[in-house]
Each structure stands twice: as structure tokens, then as C-alpha cells.
Design an enzyme around this catalytic site. Structure first.
Site, PDB file in Angstrom:
ATOM      1  N   GLU A   1     -56.016 -25.910  56.147  1.00  0.00           N
ATOM      2  CA  GLU A   1     -55.404 -27.039  56.858  1.00  0.00           C
ATOM      3  C   GLU A   1     -53.902 -27.195  56.665  1.00  0.00           C
ATOM      4  O   GLU A   1     -53.344 -28.244  56.949  1.00  0.00           O
ATOM      5  CB  GLU A   1     -56.113 -28.355  56.504  1.00  0.00           C
ATOM      6  CG  GLU A   1     -57.226 -28.730  57.439  1.00  0.00           C
ATOM      7  CD  GLU A   1     -58.508 -27.924  57.233  1.00  0.00           C
ATOM      8  OE1 GLU A   1     -59.410 -28.038  58.068  1.00  0.00           O
ATOM      9  OE2 GLU A   1     -58.634 -27.171  56.248  1.00  0.00           O
TER      10      GLU A   1
ATOM     11  N   TYR B   1     -52.119 -27.116  53.827  1.00  0.00           N
ATOM     12  CA  TYR B   1     -51.667 -27.666  52.553  1.00  0.00           C
ATOM     13  C   TYR B   1     -51.031 -26.555  51.707  1.00  0.00           C
ATOM     14  O   TYR B   1     -50.879 -25.420  52.161  1.00  0.00           O
ATOM     15  CB  TYR B   1     -52.824 -28.346  51.838  1.00  0.00           C
ATOM     16  CG  TYR B   1     -53.368 -29.557  52.567  1.00  0.00           C
ATOM     17  CD1 TYR B   1     -52.553 -30.661  52.812  1.00  0.00           C
ATOM     18  CD2 TYR B   1     -54.686 -29.604  53.022  1.00  0.00           C
ATOM     19  CE1 TYR B   1     -53.035 -31.778  53.482  1.00  0.00           C
ATOM     20  CE2 TYR B   1     -55.176 -30.713  53.694  1.00  0.00           C
ATOM     21  CZ  TYR B   1     -54.352 -31.795  53.931  1.00  0.00           C
ATOM     22  OH  TYR B   1     -54.828 -32.890  54.591  1.00  0.00           O
TER      23      TYR B   1
ATOM     24  N   ARG C   1     -62.062 -23.273  49.883  1.00  0.00           N
ATOM     25  CA  ARG C   1     -61.960 -23.557  51.321  1.00  0.00           C
ATOM     26  C   ARG C   1     -60.845 -22.701  51.908  1.00  0.00           C
ATOM     27  O   ARG C   1     -59.658 -22.913  51.647  1.00  0.00           O
ATOM     28  CB  ARG C   1     -61.694 -25.039  51.582  1.00  0.00           C
ATOM     29  CG  ARG C   1     -61.678 -25.408  53.075  1.00  0.00           C
ATOM     30  CD  ARG C   1     -61.647 -26.914  53.234  1.00  0.00           C
ATOM     31  NE  ARG C   1     -61.419 -27.337  54.608  1.00  0.00           N
ATOM     32  CZ  ARG C   1     -62.368 -27.698  55.472  1.00  0.00           C
ATOM     33  NH1 ARG C   1     -63.638 -27.658  55.086  1.00  0.00           N
ATOM     34  NH2 ARG C   1     -62.068 -28.099  56.690  1.00  0.00           N
TER      35      ARG C   1
ATOM     36  N   HIS D   1     -52.732 -29.052  60.123  1.00  0.00           N
ATOM     37  CA  HIS D   1     -52.571 -30.385  60.700  1.00  0.00           C
ATOM     38  C   HIS D   1     -51.450 -30.437  61.732  1.00  0.00           C
ATOM     39  O   HIS D   1     -51.428 -31.342  62.568  1.00  0.00           O
ATOM     40  CB  HIS D   1     -52.314 -31.415  59.596  1.00  0.00           C
ATOM     41  CG  HIS D   1     -53.528 -31.744  58.795  1.00  0.00           C
ATOM     42  ND1 HIS D   1     -54.742 -32.032  59.368  1.00  0.00           N
ATOM     43  CD2 HIS D   1     -53.730 -31.830  57.451  1.00  0.00           C
ATOM     44  CE1 HIS D   1     -55.631 -32.286  58.424  1.00  0.00           C
ATOM     45  NE2 HIS D   1     -55.045 -32.156  57.252  1.00  0.00           N
TER      46      HIS D   1
ATOM     47  N   ARG E   1     -67.512 -36.136  59.122  1.00  0.00           N
ATOM     48  CA  ARG E   1     -67.663 -37.370  59.895  1.00  0.00           C
ATOM     49  C   ARG E   1     -69.111 -37.653  60.314  1.00  0.00           C
ATOM     50  O   ARG E   1     -69.493 -38.831  60.398  1.00  0.00           O
ATOM     51  CB  ARG E   1     -66.730 -37.324  61.105  1.00  0.00           C
ATOM     52  CG  ARG E   1     -65.269 -37.315  60.706  1.00  0.00           C
ATOM     53  CD  ARG E   1     -64.362 -37.095  61.898  1.00  0.00           C
ATOM     54  NE  ARG E   1     -64.696 -35.853  62.574  1.00  0.00           N
ATOM     55  CZ  ARG E   1     -64.374 -35.572  63.832  1.00  0.00           C
ATOM     56  NH1 ARG E   1     -63.714 -36.457  64.548  1.00  0.00           N
ATOM     57  NH2 ARG E   1     -64.685 -34.423  64.378  1.00  0.00           N
TER      58      ARG E   1
ATOM     59  N   GLN F   1     -61.530 -42.693  66.117  1.00  0.00           N
ATOM     60  CA  GLN F   1     -60.868 -43.990  66.124  1.00  0.00           C
ATOM     61  C   GLN F   1     -60.873 -44.688  64.762  1.00  0.00           C
ATOM     62  O   GLN F   1     -59.869 -45.257  64.348  1.00  0.00           O
ATOM     63  CB  GLN F   1     -61.522 -44.907  67.162  1.00  0.00           C
ATOM     64  CG  GLN F   1     -61.176 -44.576  68.586  1.00  0.00           C
ATOM     65  CD  GLN F   1     -61.867 -45.512  69.563  1.00  0.00           C
ATOM     66  OE1 GLN F   1     -62.738 -45.098  70.321  1.00  0.00           O
ATOM     67  NE2 GLN F   1     -61.501 -46.760  69.554  1.00  0.00           N
TER      68      GLN F   1
ATOM     69  N   LYS G   1     -65.807 -36.842  76.920  1.00  0.00           N
ATOM     70  CA  LYS G   1     -66.529 -37.934  76.270  1.00  0.00           C
ATOM     71  C   LYS G   1     -68.043 -37.794  76.449  1.00  0.00           C
ATOM     72  O   LYS G   1     -68.768 -38.793  76.461  1.00  0.00           O
ATOM     73  CB  LYS G   1     -66.042 -39.284  76.794  1.00  0.00           C
ATOM     74  CG  LYS G   1     -64.615 -39.593  76.373  1.00  0.00           C
ATOM     75  CD  LYS G   1     -64.241 -41.047  76.589  1.00  0.00           C
ATOM     76  CE  LYS G   1     -62.880 -41.346  75.964  1.00  0.00           C
ATOM     77  NZ  LYS G   1     -62.498 -42.766  76.103  1.00  0.00           N
TER      78      LYS G   1
ATOM     79  N   LEU H   1     -61.547 -52.433  75.993  1.00  0.00           N
ATOM     80  CA  LEU H   1     -62.926 -51.995  75.778  1.00  0.00           C
ATOM     81  C   LEU H   1     -63.097 -51.445  74.363  1.00  0.00           C
ATOM     82  O   LEU H   1     -63.542 -50.319  74.163  1.00  0.00           O
ATOM     83  CB  LEU H   1     -63.314 -50.925  76.806  1.00  0.00           C
ATOM     84  CG  LEU H   1     -63.158 -51.333  78.270  1.00  0.00           C
ATOM     85  CD1 LEU H   1     -63.669 -50.225  79.180  1.00  0.00           C
ATOM     86  CD2 LEU H   1     -63.848 -52.634  78.585  1.00  0.00           C
TER      87      LEU H   1
END
Length: 673
Positions: A166, A168, A216, A254, A313, A341, A423, A657
């Protein structure tokens, strides 16, 4: 689907055996910044252990002050911190799980003035320029990694993960553009990978053979001058030889200009990059990024792409993911919709992470569990996200809930969101709500508009209104002209706009409408289309796995976006996803105008003024995305009868929304009653 079997098979990792192939990947939560941080972290990880996840990788802890993610960020370099970590490891072990501490040195991504890097050069995503490490400082940093690893084992962790992906610090050593050193740690590829190999060797020597040592690796860098697939494979072999028990695969830096974990990325899209690592080594390899369902995980394992799957997640969304997979209850999994979000967007804006579909994530100690002693009869009006979330959580607490929905189907404006390209995961959100409501036997009154009389005389102890919003109609001439249409009519398919379309309002809805109108190929469902659009070689023959992006197909329509605010359009979109959507619209030549005053809509088109100059834009339709108003007619009628209904969701606050706020508010009210 049928109960998966490959992901339920035990696996030996070094001297440890985990019960299944599902791993909770490391992620930043910033829970350490809240009150009672160690209690929160212990409850957070223990909930996932009880959910039967095979292995937990903690959030990243820096081995020294200059490597923290930000001022006050997670740091583990002192024996004084052992008891804090023991609170976490003991909670996980008591719940039957295993946990590994991730050691992460942020390098030039560290948002502190003392940040360091292999070579000079400020990261695009940081305001602080790094100090280039001297050779002695490199060796000191290697020793710091080993010291933190030893502390982790002493604190009860089952091992450590060395974060080498990532973008780092370790990843900065392996890539030529960020490593321009002329000592033993720079220059040739062999010299650039020496730093991570020395870290692995030092950690293994310090902790011995018993604890797990996970590395990783960056399976595909997605930055100019990054490693090729051949180099990644060679590097993986040397990581194994240096003492790693397991290789976890990371994707991208990133600062990469390619999406890696947003909803626009297809599920398991990075399988070829992972397979490249798997074929190079004999130790287990773990896949990661956009694997959010048991069937996707099962396919990765069954195809021999990897031995395990890392899901970060998805374990925010449902801590019981693994247990439900084992029991064959896959339809009851609260699926991560990759909206970012409540997790990444909050982390990138210096807030604590949680989850849009599961507000309890990271807030476990704030929510009571079990049933109430005095259950109530509750009416909830509105079958959108707020109403459904309330009904589910209130029923779980033991209340008797009747849900009224005027439409014949549940979902509210989620039924519009799922129509937008990128979506498609919203289908999963609706599926979860429907299945859960059915499982709990919530009384559903679909196709029935709740009347004040029915609510007042129905014997309800509480009335909760989740009646949502209606589009705000702006006040200027011609909003009733046939060319003027609501976003509701467009996304629902009631109106099919013509070839030239203006959009008034550039919030999240306006951008969604723009993408819908362009008719883009559904990249989120087609890996090859995604790779072509974003210029990715999934096999990484080229450095960093980047190639020229394919020329976009001609858009289906000409789209023009307008907003009143005199600022760049899309400025308030999600931090981690807004740039993706804006990039796609730029490729489609969407014209964006800020600081506009709307004068009229007529047969000629849209009349507007910018900086005092009048314009007329010939269009077939003007889509009104000018905000929303709360639907409170029923609320006012009930109050007039002397009742005290409660408002949640858009009926309470009509803003863009906001399903995140709506579901959180509904859940908190349900458990508080």
C-alpha cells in the site's frame, strides 16, 4: 447458495492451525482516539472472534514515533503498553479466536513532521516532506520492527504481520521511483528488497518459530515504476526463505490513480496478481480486496488462486460472517456494499470508522444486547433503509413491530440507488433487509399507506415515522415545463431523457444521475472492462501493472452539470470515492458549470446566468437534483391529534439521501426504546 466447503477447511500456518480460510484483514479504525479505547478494541475484535472468523489481523501499529499514521496514531514500542494489548488478546482468545498484530511503518505517508522515507520526495497525499533515512537509521528501523514484534508476542498476540504493501515505508524501499539510494539498500532490485528481507529475518530471530509471521506483499503496485509481476514473484520467494509463514497480498498504493477497493472494482478483481504470488511460493498465500461474499471467497480458494481470503470491511458489516457461512445462512449475511462512507471516508477525514450497514461496528459497547423486559407494540411507517433498520433492530430487542409501506415493495430510494452503474452492491443491502425482516416475522403492510386514524387507534405504544423525502422543486420559471423532470422519474425509468441533458444540482444525487445517463459499461461486474478503463495489466508484465487506458466509448448522451455554489463540482463527494466518479465523468466529457443562477426552462432549453452573463443551453431535458424536503405531512397530522411520533431518516433530516445517518439513527432509537 450451498454451504461452501473450501473456505471452511482448517489450515496450518506455521505452528498454528486456524479453523477456516476466512481472515479479518487489518484496517484503521481510529478507535484508540475515543473514550475507553482498549475496551472498545477488545469488544470490537472479540465480536469477530465469536463470529468464528479464522484469524484476525489487527490494525497497524508503528514500531517507532516517526512511522505513525498521524500524530497520536497507534504506536507499540514500550513494555508499558503490554497491559493495554493484553486486554485485546485475552478478549479474542476467550472468544475462541486468534489474533495477529500488524506492524505498519507509514514512511512518507506518515502525517507527522518527523516522517521518513528511503529517499527525499514528498508523497502527493501528504503535506510533510520526509527525511531520507541514513544507513544507520535503516538498521535502527529494522531493530524497531523486531522490538515491536517481541512486545506483541509478550502481549499475547499469536504472531505479527509485517505491512509491506500500500505504499508505506517497506513498499517505498521496493519501488525504484521512491528508492534512489546508493547504499546497500538501494539501486538494483536485489538491493531494494533487502530492507524488507532484513526486517523479516530480524523479526523471526527475535520471536522464534512458534508465533506466526505474516508478510503483506504488494501483489501489484499500480504506480509508475512499481514492481513487475516477475519481481513480485521473486520477492515472494525470498520472503518465504527469510522466515515468513504466510504471505498476504495487498493491492496498489494509496496514491494510485486506480481504484482498488471501491464498489466500482469487481469482486475478486485482483486474482491474477494473487495467483502470481501463490505460484511462486510453497507457504500459504492470502487474497484480499473486494471479496465480500462466501461464494466469491469459495471461488478464489477452489480455483487455487489463494489458500485464504482476507476480508476487512466485510467484517465491519457483519461480525458473524464466518459463522453464517458455516451454517449455510449466507442470505443472512449483512454484505459490505463497498460504499466506503463510514469506514475509509471517515478515516481519511480524521474520524473513527464504523459501517453504513452496521452502525454497531466499532461501537459495540454503546449498544445494549438481549431483549427488553417490557416489550412494546410499535408501528413504523416507511420501508426505506431507516424504516427497515428500525424494524429489524426493534424486533431483535423483543418488540412487536408492524411496518407500513405505501409502495408494493420495500427499499424506498435504495431501489433507485441500485440502478446507478457501480452500485450493484445495493442489491445485497436490500436482500439482507428483506431476508432479515422475513426471518424475524416482522408484520409487513406493503401497498398500504398508513393513515392517522389507523395509527391512532391501532393500539401502538410507539409510532416511528420513516416517511423519507420528496424532491425539492427549485423556484424559477419553467420548472413545470415538459423538459423539466425529477431525478426520481429518471432513475425509476418513468422518463427516458433525450440525447442532450442538463442536470441542476451537483451533489451525490446529481453525480449518480450523470453516471446513469451516460450508460457506462458496468465495470463493477466485468473485470476486463474495469482493467481496460483504468489502464491495468492484471498480470503485471509492466512495472506497477500499468498500461495505457483504453479510449472510452462515446457516451450515450451529452450531459451538462450545474450547481449554484461557486466551487468545483463534486467537492463534497466521498473522500475515497469521489475522485473515481469525477474521473469517469471527465472521460465522458461531462461539462461542469459552477456558480450558476437558473433563469428559466422553456422550449429553447435551459436559461442560466454565470458571472452576470446570460446563456441558453439547448437540451432535451433538465433533470432536477436540487435537494429534498422531509415528508412530514403524517407527522403533523399525528401531532395535531395529540400524539408524539418519532422521526428518523430523511423524515427527520432531508440531506442527500444519507443512508449512513438514517440507519445509524434508526438503530440507536430501536435499541433505546
Amino acid at each position: 447458495m450451498e454451504t461452501p466447503d473450501k473456505i471452511l477447511t482448517p489450515l496450518a500456518i506455521g505452528n498454528h492451525v486456524i479453523p477456516n480460510r476466512m481472515v479479518m484483514g487489518a484496517m484503521h479504525t481510529r478507535l484508540e482516539t475515543l473514550d475507553r479505547p482498549h475496551e472498545r478494541l477488545a469488544a470490537f475484535y472479540a465480536a469477530r472472534a465469536r463470529g468464528e472468523i479464522g484469524l484476525i489481523l489487527s490494525g497497524g501499529f508503528s514500531p517507532n514515533p516517526e512511522g505513525v499514521m498521524e500524530a497520536g496514531g497507534p504506536l507499540f514500542n514500550s513494555a508499558d503498553q503490554l497491559d493495554e494489548h493484553r486486554a485485546v488478546t485475552s478478549a479474542v482468545h476467550k472468544a475462541g479466536g486468534k489474533i495477529v498484530l500488524q506492524i505498519l511503518h507509514a514512511g512518507r505517508y506518515a502525517k507527522v513532521p518527523e516522517c521518513v522515507a528511503p529517499s527525499p520526495g514528498k508523497a502527493r497525499i501528504n503535506t510533510f516532506p520526509p527525511h531520507a533515512l541514513t544507513t544507520d537509521e535503516v538498521w535502527k528501523t529494522i531493530a524497531d520492527f523486531a522490538h515491536t514484534a517481541a512486545l506483541a508476542v509478550e502481549a499475547g498476540y499469536d504472531g505479527v504481520e509485517i505491512m509491506g504493501s500500500e505504499g508505506y515505508l517497506i513498499n517505498e524501499f521496493t519501488a525504484a521511483p521512491t528508492n534512489r539510494r546508493d547504499d546497500a539498500f538501494g539501486g538494483s532490485f536485489a538491493a531494494r528488497i533487502r530492507f524488507p528481507l532484513e526486517v523479516v529475518r530480524a523479526v523471526r530471530e527475535r520471536i522464534g518459530r512458534e508465533p506466526m509471521l505474516v508478510y503483506r506483499i504488494s501483489a501489484i503496485d499500480l504506480v509508475e515504476g512499481g514492481m513487475t509481476g516477475e519481481e513480485v514473484a521473486e520477492f515472494a520467494q525470498q520472503v518465504e526463505a527469510a522466515g515468513a509463514d504466510l504471505i498476504n497480498t495487498g493491492v496498489g498504493w494509496h496514491e494510485s490513480a486506480v481504484p482498488t477497493i471501491a464498489a466500482t472494482v469487481p469482486r475478486a478483481a485482483w486474482s491474477e496478481a494473487v495467483r502470481n504470488v501463490k505460484q511462486a511460493v510453497s507457504i500459504p498465500v492470502m487474497a484480499s480486496n473486494r471479496i465480500n461474499a462466501p461464494d466469491a471467497a469459495e471461488q478464489v480458494i477452489a480455483a487455487g488462486i489463494a489458500d485464504l481470503v482476507s476480508m476487512a470491511r466485510p467484517l465491519l458489516a457483519d461480525p458473524d460472517f464466518a459463522r453464517k457461512a458455516r451454517l449455510g445462512l449466507t442470505d443472512e449475511i449483512n454484505t459490505c456494499i463497498a460504499c466506503n462512507q463510514a469506514c475509509l471516508d471517515r478515516i481519511f477525514t480524521e474520524r473513527t470508522a464504523t459501517c453504513l450497514v452496521n452502525p454497531r461496528a466499532g461501537r459495540e459497547i454503546e449498544f445494549p444486547i438481549g431483549v427488553v423486559s417490557a416489550p412494546k407494540r410499535i408501528a413504523v411507517v416507511g420501508g426505506g433503509p431507516a424504516g427497515m433498520a428500525f424494524a429489524i433492530n426493534a424486533t431483535e430487542r423483543g418488540h412487536s413491530v408492524t411496518l407500513f409501506e405505501a409502495d408494493a415493495r420495500l427499499g424506498g430510494q435504495l431501489n433507485l440507488a441500485k440502478m446507478v452503474p457501480g452500485k450493484a452492491e445495493f442489491h445485497e443491502m436490500l436482500r439482507y433487509f428483506r431476508v432479515r425482516l422475513d426471518k424475524l416475522k416482522v408484520t409487513l403492510r406493503l401497498g398500504e399507506a398508513a393513515t392517522p386514524e389507523a395509527l391512532a387507534t391501532g393500539g401502538f405504544d410507539e409510532i416511528v415515522l420513516a416517511t423519507g423525502v420528496s424532491p425539492r422543486v427549485p423556484d424559477f420559471a419553467g420548472v413545470d415545463h415538459p423538459k423539466a423532470v425529477s431525478y426520481l422519474d429518471v432513475l425509476s425509468g418513468k422518463v427516458t431523457p433525450g440525447q442532450r441533458v442538463a442536470i441542476i444540482g451537483a451533489g451525490g444525487i446529481g453525480f449518480d444521475v450523470a453516471e446513469f445517463l451516460l450508460g457506462d459499461a458496468e465495470e463493477s461486474l466485468d473485470p476486463q472492462a474495469f482493467f481496460r478503463a483504468w489502464g491495468v495489466d492484471p498480470k503485471s508484465v509492466t512495472p506497477g501493472g500499468l498500461i495505457a487506458a483504453a479510449d472510452p466509448e462515446a457516451p450515450r448522451r451529452s450531459v451538462f452539470m450545474f450547481q449554484r455554489k461557486d466551487e468545483p463540482l463534486g467537492r463534497r463527494l466521498g473522500k475515497s470515492t469521489g475522485w473515481i466518479l469525477k474521473a469517469k465523468l471527465r472521460k465522458a466529457n461531462v461539462a461542469m458549470t459552477a456558480g450558476a443562477t437558473y433563469d428559466a426552462i422553456d422550449d429553447e432549453g435551459l436559461h442560466y446566468t454565470v458571472q452576470g452573463k446570460l446563456h441558453v443551453l439547448a437540451v432535451d431535458h433538465v433533470v432536477l437534483c436540487a435537494g429534498q424536503n422531509s415528508n412530514r405531512t403524517l407527522y403533523d397530522q399525528l401531532v395535531a391529534r395529540g400524539l408524539k411520533p418519532r422521526l428518523i431518516g430523511g423524515a427527520d433530516v432531508a440531506s442527500e439521501l444519507d443512508a449512513l445517518r438514517a440507519i445509524d439513527q434508526a438503530t440507536r432509537l430501536a435499541v433505546a426504546l
